[in-house]
Design an enzyme around this catalytic site. Structure first.
Site, PDB file in Angstrom:
ATOM      1  N   LYS A  12       0.851  -0.917   0.012  1.00 17.86           N
ATOM      2  CA  LYS A  12       0.049   0.277  -0.034  1.00 17.86           C
ATOM      3  C   LYS A  12       1.010   1.205  -0.076  1.00 17.86           C
ATOM      4  O   LYS A  12       2.006   1.297   0.373  1.00 17.86           O
ATOM      5  CB  LYS A  12      -1.074   0.050   1.196  1.00 17.86           C
ATOM      6  N   ASP A 139      -2.879  -1.779   9.707  1.00 19.64           N
ATOM      7  CA  ASP A 139      -2.946  -1.890   8.268  1.00 19.64           C
ATOM      8  C   ASP A 139      -3.446  -3.073   7.727  1.00 19.64           C
ATOM      9  O   ASP A 139      -3.762  -3.256   6.553  1.00 19.64           O
ATOM     10  CB  ASP A 139      -1.500  -1.600   7.610  1.00 19.64           C
TER      11      ASP A 139
END
Length: 300
Positions: A12, A139
């Site tokens: 990401k 996350d």
């Protein structure tokens, strides 16, 4: 029962990372705009005599292979909930930078969770998988979901976001890693005695994503952890400057760093920026890719 399951899971980049002040529990409230990018780890799970973890790929020697590894923790938690013996071999094929601010460890946790769910046939609901992910780390839920999302709370509460096009990125890998807890501690030190505002997502940034407008996105990307990362690793400023000089629309530290993310207007320019960055001597490696990318996906 399937004998082997492999799951591919993306890295990401945070195109906005707004960080609030430290909470009593030590975490920080965030407004965290995630984009999944086309760099992937693959997690393969196979029945074994006992739980074990192996890893191969760039910087694999830095990956813990005991039960602190998020992949192992994911397998243990799913097994606990369903009364299953977690006797599996988890093999991680690394391609996401280690300790690079791109959620490689989180990706491995999400990948292992989906792989074990598939292998064991537990058929856990999406909501339960996301609940397990949230317990593993801030996350990890996004690593499961992919695409684009706004993360609030400590980043684990996700709202999917519309993306109207493809964004081209160059990621520059630093010579060493940075500890996420250390970067947050430096953020707290640098903001001691300062009233830190509540984190709020930028509507201009969300509009730029929805339109697929790279120029508008470049004008709105922000990372509140970047000053702390630069304080701990000042040489990253040279990498950022080199990317902008080479034609990047914007350059920022990815998450807690030390990987830097350089947004390009198109694929050709991204390739050129990558070559310049590699020749600049300010980083050890570069990767050119695009976003958004799908979340954790069972292969085969």
């Amino acid at each position: 029962m399937t004998e082997t399951v492999t799951v591919r899971v993306p890295a990401k980049v945070n195109v906005q990372l707004a960080v609030g002040g430290a909470r009593p529990d030590g975490f920080h409230d965030l407004a965290n705009v995630f984009l999944a990018v086309g760099l992937y780890d693959e997690v393969t799970v196979t029945p074994a005599d006992e739980l074990r973890v192996t890893c191969a790929g760039p910087d694999a020697a830095q990956v813990p292979l005991d039960r602190t590894n998020l992949a192992a923790r994911a397998a243990l938690e799913l097994a606990r909930r369903y009364g299953i013996d977690p006797a599996v071999h988890l093999h991680i094929a690394k391609d996401i930078p280690v300790a690079g601010g791109m959620a490689g460890g989180s990706a491995d946790g999400a990948g292992a969770l989906l792989a074990c769910d598939t292998l064991w046939g537990t058929n856990a609901s999406r909501e339960e998988l996301l609940d397990i992910c949230a317990g593993l780390g801030s996350d990890v839920p996004f690593s499961l979901v992919g695409g684009a999302a706004l993360g609030t709370g400590r980043g684990e509460r996700l709202r999917p976001l519309e993306v109207g096009g493809t964004f081209h990125w160059v990621f520059a890998m630093a010579e060493r890693g940075l500890s996420t807890p250390a970067v947050f501690r430096e953020f707290d030190r640098m903001n001691e005695g300062v009233r830190v505002p509540e984190p709020v997502a930028s509507q201009d940034l969300l509009d730029a994503l929805a339109k697929g407008d790279a120029g508008a996105l470049a004008r709105t990307v922000t990372n509140d952890l970047q000053p702390a990362a630069l304080s701990l690793f000042p040489a990253l400023a040279d990498t950022l400057a080199a990317g902008e000089a080479a034609g990047a629309l914007a350059a920022l530290v990815s998450g807690s760093g030390p990987t830097t993310a350089h947004l390009a207007p198109d694929a050709e320019t991204a390739d050129a920026i990558g070559r310049v960055l590699l020749d600049s001597g300010t980083c050890r490696a570069v990767r050119v890719t695009r976003s958004p990318a799908p979340g954790a996906t069972v292969l085969g």
